[in-house]
Design a protein around this motif. Sequence first.
Motif, PDB file in Angstrom:
ATOM      1  N   TRP A 184      44.772  89.105   9.692  1.00 32.08           N
ATOM      2  CA  TRP A 184      43.834  88.012   9.412  1.00 32.08           C
ATOM      3  C   TRP A 184      43.086  87.604  10.677  1.00 32.08           C
ATOM      4  N   ASN A 185      41.839  87.155  10.471  1.00 30.29           N
ATOM      5  CA  ASN A 185      41.030  86.672  11.583  1.00 30.29           C
ATOM      6  C   ASN A 185      41.520  85.304  12.051  1.00 30.29           C
ATOM      7  N   PHE A 186      41.691  84.372  11.119  1.00 29.39           N
ATOM      8  CA  PHE A 186      42.178  83.036  11.443  1.00 29.39           C
ATOM      9  C   PHE A 186      42.568  82.321  10.161  1.00 29.39           C
ATOM     10  N   VAL A 187      43.157  81.150  10.288  1.00 29.08           N
ATOM     11  CA  VAL A 187      43.420  80.265   9.160  1.00 29.08           C
ATOM     12  C   VAL A 187      43.367  78.836   9.685  1.00 29.08           C
ATOM     13  N   PHE A 188      42.798  77.928   8.887  1.00 26.91           N
ATOM     14  CA  PHE A 188      42.739  76.526   9.307  1.00 26.91           C
ATOM     15  C   PHE A 188      44.122  75.891   9.298  1.00 26.91           C
ATOM     16  N   GLY A 189      44.930  76.266   8.320  1.00 27.55           N
ATOM     17  CA  GLY A 189      46.269  75.696   8.229  1.00 27.55           C
ATOM     18  C   GLY A 189      47.126  76.490   7.261  1.00 27.55           C
ATOM     19  N   GLN A 190      48.403  76.207   7.276  1.00 29.67           N
ATOM     20  CA  GLN A 190      49.344  76.878   6.377  1.00 29.67           C
ATOM     21  C   GLN A 190      50.495  75.922   6.109  1.00 29.67           C
ATOM     22  N   ALA A 191      51.061  75.991   4.903  1.00 31.37           N
ATOM     23  CA  ALA A 191      52.146  75.073   4.556  1.00 31.37           C
ATOM     24  C   ALA A 191      53.122  75.736   3.602  1.00 31.37           C
ATOM     25  N   SER A 192      54.327  75.197   3.574  1.00 31.55           N
ATOM     26  CA  SER A 192      55.347  75.608   2.617  1.00 31.55           C
ATOM     27  C   SER A 192      55.711  74.391   1.776  1.00 31.55           C
ATOM     28  N   LEU A 193      55.353  74.424   0.496  1.00 26.69           N
ATOM     29  CA  LEU A 193      55.645  73.293  -0.381  1.00 26.69           C
ATOM     30  C   LEU A 193      57.144  73.122  -0.587  1.00 26.69           C
ATOM     31  N   THR A 194      57.853  74.240  -0.688  1.00 29.43           N
ATOM     32  CA  THR A 194      59.295  74.156  -0.937  1.00 29.43           C
ATOM     33  C   THR A 194      60.056  73.631   0.284  1.00 29.43           C
ATOM     34  N   ASP A 195      59.586  73.970   1.479  1.00 31.01           N
ATOM     35  CA  ASP A 195      60.271  73.521   2.698  1.00 31.01           C
ATOM     36  C   ASP A 195      59.726  72.192   3.219  1.00 31.01           C
ATOM     37  N   GLY A 196      58.573  71.761   2.729  1.00 26.59           N
ATOM     38  CA  GLY A 196      58.015  70.488   3.170  1.00 26.59           C
ATOM     39  C   GLY A 196      57.545  70.505   4.611  1.00 26.59           C
ATOM     40  N   VAL A 197      56.917  71.599   5.032  1.00 26.08           N
ATOM     41  CA  VAL A 197      56.380  71.691   6.389  1.00 26.08           C
ATOM     42  C   VAL A 197      54.981  72.292   6.339  1.00 26.08           C
ATOM     43  N   GLY A 198      54.165  71.930   7.311  1.00 25.32           N
ATOM     44  CA  GLY A 198      52.812  72.461   7.371  1.00 25.32           C
ATOM     45  C   GLY A 198      52.275  72.405   8.784  1.00 25.32           C
ATOM     46  N   ILE A 199      51.260  73.206   9.052  1.00 30.30           N
ATOM     47  CA  ILE A 199      50.609  73.211  10.355  1.00 30.30           C
ATOM     48  C   ILE A 199      49.101  73.270  10.123  1.00 30.30           C
ATOM     49  N   PHE A 200      48.348  72.476  10.872  1.00 31.44           N
ATOM     50  CA  PHE A 200      46.892  72.460  10.736  1.00 31.44           C
ATOM     51  C   PHE A 200      46.251  72.450  12.112  1.00 31.44           C
ATOM     52  N   SER A 201      45.173  73.206  12.236  1.00 30.57           N
ATOM     53  CA  SER A 201      44.443  73.266  13.499  1.00 30.57           C
ATOM     54  C   SER A 201      43.067  72.632  13.358  1.00 30.57           C
ATOM     55  N   PHE A 202      42.711  71.792  14.341  1.00 32.89           N
ATOM     56  CA  PHE A 202      41.389  71.180  14.392  1.00 32.89           C
ATOM     57  C   PHE A 202      40.434  71.987  15.274  1.00 32.89           C
ATOM     58  N   ALA A 203      40.882  73.139  15.769  1.00 31.88           N
ATOM     59  CA  ALA A 203      40.109  73.880  16.767  1.00 31.88           C
ATOM     60  C   ALA A 203      38.690  74.174  16.310  1.00 31.88           C
ATOM     61  N   ARG A 204      38.527  74.663  15.091  1.00 33.53           N
ATOM     62  CA  ARG A 204      37.213  75.099  14.628  1.00 33.53           C
ATOM     63  C   ARG A 204      36.329  73.953  14.169  1.00 33.53           C
ATOM     64  N   TYR A 205      36.813  72.718  14.278  1.00 32.64           N
ATOM     65  CA  TYR A 205      35.967  71.560  14.013  1.00 32.64           C
ATOM     66  C   TYR A 205      35.122  71.217  15.234  1.00 32.64           C
ATOM     67  N   GLY A 206      35.457  71.788  16.373  1.00 32.68           N
ATOM     68  CA  GLY A 206      34.683  71.538  17.582  1.00 32.68           C
ATOM     69  C   GLY A 206      33.299  72.164  17.473  1.00 32.68           C
ATOM     70  N   SER A 207      32.283  71.442  17.914  1.00 30.71           N
ATOM     71  CA  SER A 207      30.909  71.907  17.769  1.00 30.71           C
ATOM     72  C   SER A 207      30.613  73.128  18.631  1.00 30.71           C
ATOM     73  N   ASP A 208      31.415  73.371  19.655  1.00 27.67           N
ATOM     74  CA  ASP A 208      31.145  74.501  20.550  1.00 27.67           C
ATOM     75  C   ASP A 208      32.231  75.571  20.498  1.00 27.67           C
ATOM     76  N   PHE A 209      32.933  75.665  19.360  1.00 26.36           N
ATOM     77  CA  PHE A 209      34.035  76.612  19.251  1.00 26.36           C
ATOM     78  C   PHE A 209      33.586  78.045  19.534  1.00 26.36           C
ATOM     79  N   TYR A 210      32.383  78.388  19.072  1.00 26.65           N
ATOM     80  CA  TYR A 210      31.889  79.756  19.247  1.00 26.65           C
ATOM     81  C   TYR A 210      31.033  79.905  20.506  1.00 26.65           C
TER      82      TYR A 210
END
Length: 301
Positions: A184-210
Motif C-alpha cells: 500500500w502507498n499509505f492509509v489515513f488510519g486503521q482500527a480494530s473494532l473487536t480490540d477497541g484500538v485505532g491509529i490515525f495520522s494527521f500528516a496529509r492534512y498539512g498544506s505542504d505535505f507534498y
Amino acid sequence: MQTIRHSEQTLRTALISKTPALVLQYENLDAGERRLMNEAFQPNSALFEPITLHSQSDWITSHPEAPQDFEQFFNDAKRKTPSPEKCNIYIQSIGSLGNTRIISEEYIKWLKGYCEAFFYGLTVKLLEPIPVSATRCSFRVNDNTKNLQIHAGDILNFLKRKKPENAFCVVGITMIDLYPRDSWNFVFGQASLTDGVGIFSFARYGSDFYSCHYEGKVKKLEKSSSSEYSVFDNYYIPEITSIFLLRSCKALLRWIDDESSDIPGITPKHSREGNVHLPKRAEAFKEWKEWIIKCLAVLQK
C-alpha cells in the motif's frame, strides 16, 4: 468528479429505526435535539453535506461495499457500546505533534475537548505521549513522497497491549504518515473494532505535505534498520490545518446557541443506560464554547 446525494425519502428510509426502544428515545428528545437529528435529512444541511468523489481512485469508488442502513448497523453483533465498566476513551499521541512541546500539548487539548463534545457522555483521558521507538513498529520511506511512514498494524498491536482495563477504546494519533502493508502507498488510519484500538495520522492534512520543503521528507534515502529510530529524532510536522475542524466548530456553536435559547432552564437528564446522571447537552458544551470561538478565530485568521 461525482457527487453522491440522496433524496430525503431515501435517507429517512435508511436512517430511521423501527426498533421500539430507539423510537421511544427519539420521542423523548427535546426540540433542540430533534432539530439536530433532522439535519441529516435536509438536502442543504451544513452538518451533513453530500460526498464528492474527485477521481476513480477515491475510496468509495475503488473499494465498493454492500449498503448498510441504520437498522443493520444497530443490530450488528460486532457493534461495541460503552458500559459503566468501560466508558473511557484514551488518546495516545505518538511522536511530536508540533515543533515545540507547548504546541503539541495545545493540539492535544483541542482534540480532547472536541472528543468530549462529539462522544458526549464518555470520559476522554490522555495517555503520556511516547516516541515512535516505544512502539517498536516497522517504518519505511515512501517511494513516492520520500516521507517517513510507520506501520499501522504494528501500532495497533502496541495499543492493544497497552489498553487500560476501563477503556472503551484507545486511539493513537500521530503526525507521521501511515502504511498498513508493504503493497500500500499509505492509509489515513486503521482500527480494530473487536480490540477497541485505532491509529490515525494527521500528516496529509498539512498544506505542504507534498512540498519539497515538507519537514517529514527524508533527505538521505539510506536503508535503516527496523530497530534504528534515530531517524525520528527532532522530527516534527508543520501546524495542523483542517477545514473539517472549522466546519465542525461552526456547527457546534450554532447548536449550542439554538438549544440554549430554546431552553431557559438546565435540568439533569438520564443517559441511555439510565444509571448515570448527565446535564443537558447545551450545559455540557458551555465550558467549550469559549474554546470553540477561539479555535474559529485562529482558523479564520
